[in-house]
Enzyme design. Structure first.
Site, short mmCIF file in Angstrom:
data_model
loop_
_atom_site.label_atom_id
_atom_site.label_comp_id
_atom_site.label_asym_id
_atom_site.label_seq_id
_atom_site.Cartn_x
_atom_site.Cartn_y
_atom_site.Cartn_z
N TRP A 1 -43.12 6.88 -12.91
CA TRP A 1 -44.29 7.18 -12.08
C TRP A 1 -44.48 6.01 -11.10
O TRP A 1 -44.42 4.85 -11.51
CB TRP A 1 -45.50 7.34 -12.99
CG TRP A 1 -46.77 7.68 -12.27
CD1 TRP A 1 -46.94 8.63 -11.30
CD2 TRP A 1 -48.05 7.08 -12.48
NE1 TRP A 1 -48.25 8.66 -10.91
CE2 TRP A 1 -48.95 7.73 -11.61
CE3 TRP A 1 -48.53 6.08 -13.32
CZ2 TRP A 1 -50.30 7.39 -11.55
CZ3 TRP A 1 -49.87 5.75 -13.26
CH2 TRP A 1 -50.75 6.40 -12.38
N ASP B 1 -47.54 5.61 -22.38
CA ASP B 1 -48.33 6.23 -21.33
C ASP B 1 -48.35 7.72 -21.64
O ASP B 1 -47.31 8.38 -21.58
CB ASP B 1 -47.67 5.95 -19.97
CG ASP B 1 -48.46 6.54 -18.82
OD1 ASP B 1 -49.50 7.18 -19.07
OD2 ASP B 1 -48.04 6.36 -17.66
N LYS C 1 -54.74 15.94 -16.56
CA LYS C 1 -53.93 17.17 -16.53
C LYS C 1 -54.36 18.14 -17.61
O LYS C 1 -54.54 19.32 -17.35
CB LYS C 1 -52.45 16.85 -16.73
CG LYS C 1 -51.97 15.62 -16.03
CD LYS C 1 -51.61 15.85 -14.59
CE LYS C 1 -51.68 14.54 -13.85
NZ LYS C 1 -50.76 14.33 -12.79
N1 PMP Z 1 -49.05 8.09 -16.03
C1 PMP Z 1 -48.26 9.06 -15.59
C2 PMP Z 1 -46.85 9.10 -16.02
C3 PMP Z 1 -48.77 10.04 -14.73
O1 PMP Z 1 -47.96 11.00 -14.30
C4 PMP Z 1 -50.12 9.98 -14.36
C5 PMP Z 1 -50.69 11.02 -13.46
N2 PMP Z 1 -50.04 11.21 -12.27
C6 PMP Z 1 -50.90 8.95 -14.86
C7 PMP Z 1 -50.33 8.02 -15.70
C8 PMP Z 1 -52.36 8.72 -14.62
O2 PMP Z 1 -53.09 9.57 -13.90
P1 PMP Z 1 -54.66 9.50 -13.89
O3 PMP Z 1 -55.05 8.10 -13.59
O4 PMP Z 1 -55.05 10.46 -12.84
O5 PMP Z 1 -55.11 9.92 -15.25
#
Ligand code: PMP
Length: 402
Positions: free
Chosen positions: A133, A215, A251
């Site tokens: 990411w 993560d 998500k």
């Molecule tokens: N880690 C990964 C691998 C992700 O794909 C995402 C979302 N794109 C996130 C963390 C964190 O997203 P958010 O801060 O919107 O919860």
């Protein structure tokens, strides 16, 4: 002249720049396979029905007020999120060695976790997968890590996990390096280690004195099953590892802009939990003082109510199943047209994204000639596909690789 005259333009963030290009495009059949958000088969964002229901309930509840939450957040959310991750049989939970802290979605949890690890001093090097990411390096470097490195992950020729490369890179990592691991539904490749490979990764992390940082941005979203998607984290927990895990509810609850997240911290000894929480309290206090309430209360209420949780699990299943059916649909179409290459990886991969294996030239052509927007690395968001555009997308992929 301005004091800021020497400030240079920062590089654009690829995914947002791509989204803007899509929005500005006037072609009627344009397709957005870029930004990682769920879309219905009509191509629309989806507010989960259980979320709507909770919002109505919260709006009508006159006992609620707008007082500050505690620095470490709404406790019913943090504890439920921690249990959802570690499971009801978790040894660390039972022994009081695990704790949860509400954070600003997954990114905020990564940042608080990283800053805490950087501050306690031992941890200066972080490794994430190549590719990963796009925000991982930025978060860890801004949090105070000195060095960001990658471990091999994607074998472009095989369109699969480069497990030997991954193991070799971890074997060469200095002790105390933080190893970022995607809990499930790896972003951007959609390829996760098998259970046997996870065991070998855990052995190596233990042997080399590395520190696992999970993560978890897609629990439930990958397979449709919360327990299955938490397998890797729970396996590490069952072996007694110390670790942290950043959880996002963006998500799986469709709460992207509400910034609901949790940082789960697992220690070997329950005596360290209170000191750690007190240090993180100061860290958060100096950062944003306390987190927002609205989304946390939605998630916290749903997860603490069995009937609402069942309803929510149904929504997750709806999203996961639609993604899986789009994977089959795309693969089937490409194979039927005998598009050059192999396409089984599209259904082998899991989660929101597929790493198509399309090269930069093919990607450029899809964007410039066919108005189909995807990341340069060839990542597509499966949710951008639907029954109305899947034929068009398959046909265009066929054209650009033939
Ligand atoms: N880690 C990964 C691998 C992700 O794909 C995402 C979302 N794109 C996130 C963390 C964190 O997203 P958010 O801060 O919107 O919860």
């Amino acid at each position: 002249t301005s004091k800021f005259a020497s400030v240079e333009n920062a590089p654009p963030i690829e995914v947002f720049a791509l989204n803007k290009a899509y929005v500005d495009d006037t072609f009627p059949q344009k397709v957005n396979l870029g930004v990682g958000a769920y879309r219905t088969d009509e191509g629309k964002p989806w507010v989960l029905p259980v979320v709507r229901q909770m919002e109505q309930q919260l709006a009508a509840d006159e006992t609620l007020n707008k007082e500050y939450l505690p620095v470490l957040g709404y406790e019913p959310l943090a504890s439920a999120a921690t249990s959802m991750l570690l499971g009801s049989d978790s040894p660390s939970l039972k022994e009081g060695r695990a704790t949860g802290i509400q954070c600003l979605s997954g990114t905020g949890a990564l940042r608080v976790g990283a800053e805490f690890l950087a501050r306690i001093g031992k941890h200066t090097v972080v490794y994430s997968s190549n590719p990963t990411w796009g925000n991982h390096s930025l978060v860890f470097l801004n949090a105070g890590f000195e060095t960001y490195r990658s471990y091999r992950y994607w074998d472009a020729a095989k369109k699969a996990l480069d497990f030997d490369g991954l193991m070799e890179d971890l074997r060469n990592a200095p002790a105390n390096s933080v190893i970022l691991l995607h809990a499930c539904a790896h972003n951007p490749t959609g390829v996760d280690p098998t259970q046997d490979q996870w065991k070998q990764i855990a052995d190596l992390i233990e042997e080399r004195g590395l520190f696992p940082f999970f993560d978890s941005a897609y629990q439930g979203f990958a397979s449709g099953d919360l327990d299955r998607d938490a397998w890797a984290v729970r396996y590490f927990d069952s072996r007694g590892f110390e670790m942290v895990c950043a959880q996002s509810f963006a998500k799986n609850f469709g709460l992207y802009n509400e910034r609901v997240g949790n940082l789960t911290f697992v220690a070997k000894d329950r005596a360290v939990i209170e000191p750690v929480r007190s240090q993180i309290t100061l860290l958060v206090r100096a950062n944003y003082s306390n987190p927002p309430n609205h989304g946390a209360r939605i998630v916290g209420t749903v997860l603490n109510n069995p009937a609402l949780t069942e309803q929510w699990k149904g929504h997750i299943k709806t999203m996961a199943d639609r993604i899986i059916s789009m994977r089959h649909g795309l693969r089937e179409r490409l194979e039927k047209m005998e598009t050059p290459g192999t396409w089984n990886h599209i259904t082998d991969q899991i989660g929101m994204f597929s790493f198509t294996g399309l090269g930069p030239l093919a990607v450029d052509k899809l964007i410039a000639e066919h108005h189909i927007y995807l990341l340069k690395g060839g990542r597509i968001n499966m949710c951008g596909l639907n029954t109305n555009n899947i034929d068009y997308v398959a046909k265009c992929i066929h054209e650009v690789v033939t």
